[in-house]
Design an enzyme around this catalytic site. Structure first.
Site, PDB file in Angstrom:
ATOM      1  N   GLY A  14       0.841  -1.196   0.000  1.00 15.45           N
ATOM      2  CA  GLY A  14       0.000   0.000   0.000  1.00 15.45           C
ATOM      3  C   GLY A  14       0.872   1.240   0.000  1.00 15.45           C
ATOM      4  O   GLY A  14       2.060   1.179  -0.325  1.00 15.45           O
ATOM      5  N   LEU A  15       0.276   2.358   0.371  1.00 16.33           N
ATOM      6  CA  LEU A  15       1.026   3.613   0.315  1.00 16.33           C
ATOM      7  C   LEU A  15       2.294   3.579   1.148  1.00 16.33           C
ATOM      8  O   LEU A  15       3.361   3.995   0.695  1.00 16.33           O
ATOM      9  CB  LEU A  15       0.146   4.769   0.796  1.00 16.33           C
ATOM     10  CG  LEU A  15      -0.793   5.370  -0.234  1.00 16.33           C
ATOM     11  CD1 LEU A  15      -1.611   6.473   0.395  1.00 16.33           C
ATOM     12  CD2 LEU A  15       0.000   5.916  -1.422  1.00 16.33           C
ATOM     13  N   ALA A  16       2.181   3.091   2.385  1.00 13.58           N
ATOM     14  CA  ALA A  16       3.349   3.087   3.254  1.00 13.58           C
ATOM     15  C   ALA A  16       4.425   2.155   2.704  1.00 13.58           C
ATOM     16  O   ALA A  16       5.609   2.520   2.631  1.00 13.58           O
ATOM     17  CB  ALA A  16       2.951   2.667   4.667  1.00 13.58           C
ATOM     18  N   SER A 253     -16.960   9.329   1.793  1.00 11.96           N
ATOM     19  CA  SER A 253     -15.866  10.150   2.292  1.00 11.96           C
ATOM     20  C   SER A 253     -16.301  11.343   3.122  1.00 11.96           C
ATOM     21  O   SER A 253     -17.350  11.946   2.898  1.00 11.96           O
ATOM     22  CB  SER A 253     -15.074  10.656   1.091  1.00 11.96           C
ATOM     23  OG  SER A 253     -14.177  11.647   1.496  1.00 11.96           O
ATOM     24  N   ARG A 310     -14.194  12.764  13.431  1.00  8.22           N
ATOM     25  CA  ARG A 310     -14.985  11.558  13.192  1.00  8.22           C
ATOM     26  C   ARG A 310     -15.563  10.950  14.455  1.00  8.22           C
ATOM     27  O   ARG A 310     -16.706  10.494  14.452  1.00  8.22           O
ATOM     28  CB  ARG A 310     -14.120  10.528  12.468  1.00  8.22           C
ATOM     29  CG  ARG A 310     -13.834  10.977  11.060  1.00  8.22           C
ATOM     30  CD  ARG A 310     -12.898  10.058  10.340  1.00  8.22           C
ATOM     31  NE  ARG A 310     -12.704  10.561   8.974  1.00  8.22           N
ATOM     32  CZ  ARG A 310     -11.818  10.070   8.136  1.00  8.22           C
ATOM     33  NH1 ARG A 310     -11.036   9.076   8.504  1.00  8.22           N
ATOM     34  NH2 ARG A 310     -11.710  10.570   6.925  1.00  8.22           N
ATOM     35  N   HIS A 376     -13.610   1.641  10.481  1.00 11.31           N
ATOM     36  CA  HIS A 376     -12.866   2.228   9.379  1.00 11.31           C
ATOM     37  C   HIS A 376     -11.354   2.129   9.496  1.00 11.31           C
ATOM     38  O   HIS A 376     -10.664   1.830   8.533  1.00 11.31           O
ATOM     39  CB  HIS A 376     -13.281   3.697   9.286  1.00 11.31           C
ATOM     40  CG  HIS A 376     -12.634   4.444   8.154  1.00 11.31           C
ATOM     41  ND1 HIS A 376     -12.700   4.004   6.851  1.00 11.31           N
ATOM     42  CD2 HIS A 376     -11.931   5.592   8.134  1.00 11.31           C
ATOM     43  CE1 HIS A 376     -12.050   4.864   6.079  1.00 11.31           C
ATOM     44  NE2 HIS A 376     -11.562   5.829   6.819  1.00 11.31           N
ATOM     45  N   ARG A 425      -8.061   9.587  14.616  1.00 10.99           N
ATOM     46  CA  ARG A 425      -7.343  10.144  13.479  1.00 10.99           C
ATOM     47  C   ARG A 425      -8.196  11.191  12.786  1.00 10.99           C
ATOM     48  O   ARG A 425      -9.395  10.992  12.601  1.00 10.99           O
ATOM     49  CB  ARG A 425      -6.996   9.033  12.480  1.00 10.99           C
ATOM     50  CG  ARG A 425      -6.337   9.537  11.223  1.00 10.99           C
ATOM     51  CD  ARG A 425      -5.907   8.404  10.325  1.00 10.99           C
ATOM     52  NE  ARG A 425      -7.003   7.659   9.734  1.00 10.99           N
ATOM     53  CZ  ARG A 425      -7.740   8.079   8.719  1.00 10.99           C
ATOM     54  NH1 ARG A 425      -7.523   9.284   8.193  1.00 10.99           N
ATOM     55  NH2 ARG A 425      -8.712   7.324   8.232  1.00 10.99           N
ATOM     56  N   LEU A 431      -3.321   9.151   4.725  1.00 12.18           N
ATOM     57  CA  LEU A 431      -2.466   9.075   3.539  1.00 12.18           C
ATOM     58  C   LEU A 431      -1.131   9.729   3.846  1.00 12.18           C
ATOM     59  O   LEU A 431      -0.065   9.257   3.465  1.00 12.18           O
ATOM     60  CB  LEU A 431      -3.140   9.784   2.358  1.00 12.18           C
ATOM     61  CG  LEU A 431      -4.468   9.190   1.898  1.00 12.18           C
ATOM     62  CD1 LEU A 431      -5.008   9.958   0.695  1.00 12.18           C
ATOM     63  CD2 LEU A 431      -4.288   7.732   1.531  1.00 12.18           C
TER      64      LEU A 431
END
Lengths: 638, 278, 272
Positions: A14-16, A253, A310, A376, A425, A431
């Site tokens: 993934g991104l990381a 989103s 959130r 989530h 978070r 991201l």
């Protein structure tokens, strides 16, 4: 494998994982990249809203990297170590620039600048975005850069391979991994001088979540079972706006609210107070805006309105539904974008509008969306350390300790790392933290590996690797030969239902205790499974059965951590302890696995709060006792 | 967040959908058909519609055919389940699409409706509905599908871009390499042998990605190399203009426009090469 | 075979584009002229009033054929301008067509039907052209029902007889030939019109969906026009009376009938 060649393994594409891969490959070290799926299909593609960073427009309105840092800490209810967050917020604008150079199609203003949008937990526009598929776009940019290194032979990808276990030597150093080819089912070891775990979250522990099917937390759990500490497990983010489905909950989103989406429920005023609407299932367009719609977030939080963080939005939505306000009497509230033009929605929110249309069959431009909170993100994850600067303002660049777990040479990046987000978070910070870990801390990995040069993994004894391979093979043999009659899918289903009921929006000591007892039962049943497929080719049944055991192991610290934390903070809300208790619990929960019982042992350790002192966190809620210290600008631009 | 369902309620809003699934135990193995009856909840209770994935998950937990024979769970590939990862692509009732967005409410609304599942035919089967699409990623490597940046250190912002061009690039960048356009393409063929990959038709997805990278100010640097691939065997000129690709693309990417654009780029590239040398 | 493959691969782009180009120029252009000439069997009738008692279409057609046969080095023009390009386009086209596998059964889109029809029309078109050239140009009369040998001297009448199966009207086999002609020309016209449409994408002239759509209308209109010419030609010859045509041809050859256009009228005037 060359004789003295140093190598790094990255688990997770993934991104990381990709950011780390690119940075480490760029530093000149060969990387072996492991992923359950072709890396382009990693769960990061599901991120929608955007990525936060201070920018010139916001800066001239009074925003700064420091403000971003402060918002993140405040949003996280002060539970995170502050130096890494400080570093991340300050590197954020540079990360955006880099992604821009990589070709990410960020939305643009008329002048050709990167466009910005509002996001939860901030009164400034500081979220960069590419439609409503920002995660996908960032993923693809990093996938492309990785592909470049793959074509040059500097990165070797093992796709459709599952990480099974870290290889840890007698000195406690990580020297490689054991993994399995998901097609041939071959199990083999891979040597490496450092291993980066970047395997994301564990939403599947809750059965239904917004996560992809591979987000079981299996890899994290295996590291935890191998002796890596697991921190703040109880902090699971429940996203306020998801749409229910038979197979998963689909994210709507936060950008929907950032772009002006309003949350409301049908209601009528009785004696000056809102009461459930007698006909709440009626066509929402026919309900009068002033007298029949309760915009409860806007009413309760005049400054932030619909863009409260959130955890707060989730609890408010949950509680109005519990109070009987839900649409049609069910568990749903309206998220309304019908006041926005179709064109506006298509260019800025196209991706999610399409998801809603495809999966619900209604047009958000015509009808308000029906949403409900869904599991989530995991703020918690593998415990990691960092090297703070002397004044705590950031981390020492290139220091091998940055985001290294308690096992030397084993790193945790991205969602699987517990840093940065504390108890909650902020939207569009995930991201950022993933890419930040890869880029900033990737350098530390390269530094660590260079130091290992005198004792490379390529020279380590083969028996150490063979032993782990043998153990994994025998574990699989016993799974395949077990004839207890239990079904792994049923166990997972029951686990998900129990976790969702006991450990999401509202928790209590008694309920958590009950869930721990259920977990005990499920662990026992997991020992007595029968597999429907005992074949030796692409046996998904076997992989699932194995990972269910790992999910059970990880569920324990999630529940036990929640039970021990007798306070409410961020996403963790205990109805029997409704207040934050800094004195006892401004602490990280640290879980260690007890192999004999399968349970976790929880201890608490201090949080580094040297930069921002904890203050009351209520986001200016009407009627709350004290104002937050910081002066919030009055112009919450819409 | 919890769903309560007593036995009576279940009977009232449950229907049975019959799945015909083409199965195969592994590469080179013969394929066979198996049928399963799957109970499907109607979505009235706000629980969302069942989809092909939830039905396959049900079969995995209850792998018994309609003849009452125990079998193995059906292997399939899936990821995000919201049509952004591209993993769960398969051929459903003869047409290629993502199985996650194939809702039972629309594709099998009545009791007794049948749904046929087959693996994509243009890629080698790993097992059952799970195929190997590595050729697609290999082709992205062949066209140098990346922006050749100088490295990941801080060198300031990227090139400015008009909103119009951003919108155009964004649309192309939504391609999730699912392979729908390739499955539906009459010119794209199954090539199990890697040696054939360098001259077999690359298909719309890769042509469109070529256009995507050639549109970017820095990405352009590799345009010549990309166009060499595109004008070679298997490149854009192998397109037969059936234009199925654009019809089946789940992301509605203007693939045929990309084909036209890359066609023009190769024309100019080759004429320039003819008159001015390489 | 291996060498053949490498030749194809080496010149892949050039061959593809030459294939595309050949379809338009010279083949497409030729088809336009050829159909126009042949359709004169019908449009020649516009000048009906100018002739006394002869079939105006047959007369016009005979005049056109006469003109073509008067061209110098006709055989070279035919070989290099027609037969070789057609052979090149056909051979390569058939090879390219075999690289695909149609799937209209599953994907019933209009574009996909045209893709499939483009290939079918190519295959049948090759057969038709071969039959057409072999029977009329190379005089393989054993393939002509009734055995009529087409002659440039008696252009309209022998053609009518070749299509109808005899000099005295339709025979059963003649009906088959006429239908084959109808099918062949229709498919070839479609092949050209659709080919023009795809060529514009291939060369990159039309990129946007709008442009492709607009050019599609132009190609469709061109197709309809060509189809009208093609059908009139076939129907014209299929219904032409042998004797009547014979009479017209004779008088054209003896200069007893002149043709109609202003320039030709002027030409004729000068010659006199």
């Amino acid at each position: 494998m060359g004789s003295n060649e140093l190598r790094v393994i990255v688990v997770g594409g993934g991104l990381a994982g990709l950011a780390a891969t690119v940075r480490i490959a760029e530093a000149g070290l060969p990387v072996d990249l492991f992923s359950l799926v072709p890396v382009k299909r990693s769960h990061s593609v599901c991120a929608q809203g955007g990525i936060n960073a201070c920018n010139e427009v916001a800066r001239q309105q009074g925003y700064s990297e420091y403000e971003h840092f402060d918002e993140t800490i405040y949003g996280g209810d002060f539970l995170q170590h502050q130096p890494p967050v400080y570093e991340m917020a300050h590197m954020a604008p540079k990360i955006i620039d880099l992604l821009d150079r990589m070709g990410v199609p960020f939305n643009r203003t008329a002048e050709g600048m990167r466009d910005l949008r509002l996001f939860g937990g901030s009164l400034y526009k500081r979220t960069h975005f590419a439609g409503a598929t920002t995660g996908q776009q960032l993923m693809y940019a990093l996938d492309e850069q990785t592909r470049r290194y793959r074509s040059e032979g500097k990165v070797t990808a093992y796709e459709f391979w599952e990480f099974l276990w870290p290889v840890i030597d007698v000195d406690g150093k990580c020297r490689g991994i054991v993994a399995q080819d998901l097609r041939t089912m071959q199990i083999r070891s891979f040597r490496a001088d450092a291993v980066v775990i970047a395997t994301g979250g564990c939403g599947l522990v809750f059965g239904q979540s917004t996560n992809s099917v591979m987000c079981t937390g299996g890899a994290a759990s295996r590291c935890y079972q191998a002796g890596v500490k697991y921190a703040n497990a109880e902090f699971i983010q429940v996203h306020p706006t998801a749409i229910p489905g038979a197979d998963k909950l689909r994210l709507m989103s936060e950008s929907a609210r950032g772009e002006g989406g309003r949350v409301w429920v049908p209601a009528v005023k009785k004696d000056g107070k809102w009461a459930p609407h007698p006909d709440s299932g009626r066509d929402p367009r026919k309900l009068d805006e002033a007298t029949e719609r309760w915009y409860f977030l806007e009413e309760k939080y005049p400054a932030y309105g619909n863009i409260v963080p959130r955890d707060i939005a989730t609890r408010e939505i949950f509680s109005v539904c519990m109070a009987g306000f839900g649409v049609g009497g069910g568990n749903m509230v309206y998220l309304d974008l019908t006041h926005r033009s179709r064109e506006f929605l298509e260019t800025r929110l196209g991706g999610i509008i399409e998801i809603y249309r495809k999966f619900v069959g209604e047009d958000p431009a015509e009808l308000p969306m029906k949403i409900f909170p869904g599991v989530h993100y995991s703020m918690g994850g593998l415990w990691t350390q960092y090297a703070p600067k002397g004044d705590l303002k950031g981390m020492v660049k290139g220091d091998p300790r940055n985001m290294m777990t308690n096992v030397e040479g084993l790193y945790a990046f991205g969602e699987v790392n517990y840093q940065y987000h504390g108890a909650n978070r902020l939207g569009a910070n995930a991201l950022l933290s993933c890419i930040f870990d890869g880029l900033f801390c990737g350098e530390g990995v390269a530094g660590y590996v260079r130091e290992m040069g005198a004792d490379p993994a390529s020279q380590a004894s083969a028996s150490m690797y063979d032993e782990v391979v043998r153990r994994e093979e025998s574990r699989i043999k016993s799974l395949l030969s077990s004839k207890g009659g239990e079904n792994p899918y049923q166990i997972a289903k029951e686990l998900g239902a129990e976790m969702t009921a006991a450990s999401t929006v509202v928790k209590s000591g008694a309920r958590l205790e009950k869930a721990l007892a259920k977990l005990e039962e499920l662990r026992g049943r997991h020992e007595r499974m029968s597999l429907a497929d005992t074949g030796s080719w692409a046996n998904q049944n076997l992989n699932w059965a194995r990972v269910v055991g790992d999910m059970l192991a990880l569920a324990d610290p999630i529940l036990r951590g929640g039970l021990m934390r007798e306070e409410s903070r961020g996403s963790h809300y205990r109805e029997d302890f409704t207040e934050r208790n800094d004195e006892r619990f401004l602490k990280t929960s640290v879980a260690e696995f007890d192999a004999t019982t399968g349970r976790s042992r929880i201890t608490h350790e201090d949080v580094e709060i040297g930069l921002v002192k904890p203050r009351v966190r209520n986001y200016g809620k009407v009627g709350s006792k004290s104002k937050t210290k910081k002066n919030e600008p009055a112009t919450a631009s819409a | 967040m919890s769903s309560k369902n007593d036995a009576k309620g279940k009977a009232a809003n449950t229907r049975t959908v019959r799945f015909n699934i083409k199965r195969c135990d592994g590469p080179g193995q013969p394929s066979r058909w198996e049928r399963f009856d799957v109970p499907v909840q109607s979505s009235s209770a706000g629980s969302g519609s069942a989809n092909v994935i939830s039905c396959l998950q049900w079969i995995a937990a209850n792998p018994v055919t309609i003849e009452g024979r125990k079998t193995t769970p059906v292997s399939f590939d899936c990821g995000c389940l919201e049509e952004v990862c591209g993993a769960c692509t398969m051929v459903i009732n003869g047409q290629v699409r993502q199985s996650c967005s194939c809702l039972m409410d629309s594709c099998a609304p009545n009791d007794g409706d049948e749904v046929t599942l087959e693996p994509m035919s243009k890629f080698p089967v790993n097992r059952d509905l799970f195929v190997d699409r590595s050729r697609l990623f290999n082709d992205l490597e062949r066209i140098r599908g990346w922006v050749p940046i100088d490295g990941t250190y801080d060198l300031g912002a990227g090139p400015r871009e008009t909103p119009e061009q951003q919108q155009q690039r964004y649309k192309l960048s939504e391609c999730m390499s699912c392979g729908c356009c390739l499955e539906a393409c009459p010119q794209y063929t199954l090539e199990p042998d890697e040696k054939e990959w360098d001259h077999a038709f690359v298909g719309a997805a890769v042509i469109s990605q070529t256009r995507y990278f050639n549109m970017h100010a820095t990405g352009k640097e590799l345009a010549k190399q990309r166009l060499d691939v595109m004008s070679g065997p298997g490149g854009v000129s192998d397109c037969g203009n059936a234009q199925n690709c654009v019809k089946v693309c789940p992301k509605e990417i203007p693939l045929t426009e990309s084909i036209g654009s890359v066609g023009r780029q190769t024309t100019i590239h080759k004429i320039r090469e003819f008159f001015m040398g390489r | 075979m291996a060498q053949n493959k490498s030749f194809l691969e080496k010149h892949h782009f050039l061959l593809r584009r030459l294939h595309s180009l050949a379809g338009v120029v010279p083949i497409g252009v030729f088809l336009l002229f050829h159909l126009t000439t042949n359709a004169s069997i019908v449009w020649g009738a516009i000048n009906k009033g100018k002739f006394e008692g002869v079939h105006p279409g047959a007369a016009t057609f005979q005049h056109e054929v006469g003109f073509i046969h008067s061209l110098p080095a006709l055989i070279l023009i035919e070989i290099f301008g027609l037969w070789l390009p057609i052979a090149f386009h056909s051979v390569l086209g058939v090879y390219y067509a075999t690289t695909g596998k149609n799937n209209v059964a599953h994907y019933k889109y209009q574009g996909n039907w045209r893709y499939t029809l483009q290939r079918i029309s190519g295959y049948i078109g090759v057969l038709f052209i071969f039959y057409h050239v072999a029977t009329l140009r190379w005089h393989w009369t054993f393939l002509v029902p009734g055995g009529t040998k087409w002659s440039g001297e008696w252009a309209a009448s022998t053609l009518a007889a070749a299509i109808q199966g005899s000099e005295s009207g339709f025979t059963a086999m003649g009906v088959v030939v006429a239908l084959f002609y109808m099918l062949g020309v229709s498919l070839l016209v479609f092949h050209l019109a659709n080919g023009l449409w795809t060529a514009a994408i291939t060369w990159g002239l039309t990129i946007s969906e709008q442009a492709q759509k607009r050019w599609g209308y132009v190609c469709a209109a061109a197709g309809v026009g060509l189809m009208a010419l093609a059908w009139s030609a076939v129907i014209g010859f299929a219904t032409l009376d042998y004797e009547e045509a014979r009479l017209a041809e004779e008088r054209v050859r003896h200069g007893e009938v002149t043709i109609v256009t202003e320039s030709q009228r002027a030409d004729a005037g000068e010659r006199e």
